[in-house]
Motif scaffolding. Structure first.
Motif, PDB file in Angstrom:
ATOM      1  N   GLY A  39       0.764  -1.162  -0.173  1.00 45.04           N
ATOM      2  CA  GLY A  39       0.063   0.050  -0.206  1.00 45.04           C
ATOM      3  C   GLY A  39       0.594   1.139  -0.214  1.00 45.04           C
ATOM      4  N   LYS A 100      -3.036  -3.251  -6.893  1.00 43.66           N
ATOM      5  CA  LYS A 100      -3.735  -2.101  -6.486  1.00 43.66           C
ATOM      6  C   LYS A 100      -5.270  -2.306  -6.513  1.00 43.66           C
ATOM      7  CE  LYS A 100      -4.376   2.728  -7.252  1.00 43.66           C
ATOM      8  NZ  LYS A 100      -5.807   2.897  -6.844  1.00 43.66           N
ATOM      9  N   LEU A 103      -6.183  -4.199  -3.762  1.00 37.98           N
ATOM     10  CA  LEU A 103      -6.253  -3.551  -2.433  1.00 37.98           C
ATOM     11  C   LEU A 103      -7.375  -2.648  -2.391  1.00 37.98           C
ATOM     12  CD1 LEU A 103      -2.340  -2.503  -1.603  1.00 37.98           C
ATOM     13  CD2 LEU A 103      -3.871  -3.928  -0.200  1.00 37.98           C
ATOM     14  N   ASP A 104      -7.576  -2.121  -3.604  1.00 34.50           N
ATOM     15  CA  ASP A 104      -8.802  -1.087  -3.641  1.00 34.50           C
ATOM     16  C   ASP A 104     -10.066  -1.924  -3.340  1.00 34.50           C
ATOM     17  OD1 ASP A 104      -7.058   1.041  -4.479  1.00 34.50           O
ATOM     18  OD2 ASP A 104      -7.909   0.950  -6.423  1.00 34.50           O
ATOM     19  N   VAL A 107      -9.842  -1.999   0.742  1.00 31.81           N
ATOM     20  CA  VAL A 107     -10.237  -0.838   1.187  1.00 31.81           C
ATOM     21  C   VAL A 107     -11.801  -0.449   1.311  1.00 31.81           C
ATOM     22  CG1 VAL A 107      -9.854   1.740   1.086  1.00 31.81           C
ATOM     23  CG2 VAL A 107      -7.818   0.195   0.847  1.00 31.81           C
ATOM     24  N   GLU A 108     -12.338  -0.748   0.392  1.00 33.86           N
ATOM     25  CA  GLU A 108     -13.724  -0.325   0.059  1.00 33.86           C
ATOM     26  C   GLU A 108     -14.701  -1.386   0.982  1.00 33.86           C
ATOM     27  OE1 GLU A 108     -15.154  -0.928  -3.815  1.00 33.86           O
ATOM     28  OE2 GLU A 108     -13.556   0.576  -4.749  1.00 33.86           O
ATOM     29  N   GLY A 110     -13.463  -2.623   3.727  1.00 39.00           N
ATOM     30  CA  GLY A 110     -13.137  -2.434   5.202  1.00 39.00           C
ATOM     31  C   GLY A 110     -13.934  -1.221   5.746  1.00 39.00           C
ATOM     32  N   ILE A 111     -14.087  -0.205   4.720  1.00 38.66           N
ATOM     33  CA  ILE A 111     -14.441   1.079   5.127  1.00 38.66           C
ATOM     34  C   ILE A 111     -16.112   0.685   5.375  1.00 38.66           C
ATOM     35  CG2 ILE A 111     -15.669   3.262   4.056  1.00 38.66           C
ATOM     36  CD1 ILE A 111     -12.954   3.390   2.626  1.00 38.66           C
TER      37      ILE A 111
END
Length: 125
Positions: A39, A100, A103-104, A107-108, A110-111
């Motif tokens: 990251g 990436k 990971l994107d 992250v989505e 996780g949020i």
């Protein structure tokens, strides 16, 4: 090189192949620190101390170990510049850059997951 559509389709049709591909991915990124390192490097080349500052609580020894593992798996490229003192930079390889997208999505998720858990906790009071 992107995964051939036929290979991906075959993996999705067979749970054994699907699980094997997931395990291959996990074997490369396993551990607490590899994803934060990737990251951080998504934002460009970094020197060791820059990575150390970006990733809270990682020890120099662990950072060194994880960078070596990622380099061995062709995720990170290490470049030594002939300067005084010697300068070492780390950057993602093409394969590392393609991570990436993974990971994107993480992250989505996780949020959204954090938001759902918070609302369940707040709603349960």
């Amino acid at each position: 090189m992107a995964c051939d559509a036929t290979v991906l389709a075959e993996a999705k049709m067979c749970s054994g192949n699907y699980v094997m591909a997931v395990n291959d991915t996990i074997n490369v990124i396993n551990g607490k620190w590899k994803l934060p390192i990737i990251g951080s490097l998504l934002y460009g080349k970094k020197r060791f101390k820059e990575l150390e500052r970006d990733i809270e609580k990682i020890t120099p020894r662990m950072l060194s170990k994880e960078l070596k593992d990622l380099e061995m798996n062709s995720i990170v490229k290490r470049t030594v510049h002939n300067t005084t003192p010697v300068t070492v930079e780390y950057e993602l390889t093409e394969s590392g850059q393609r991570f990436k997208a993974v990971l994107d999505v993480m992250v989505e998720w996780g949020i959204e997951h954090r938001r759902n858990v918070k609302s369940e906790i707040m709603g349960g009071k």
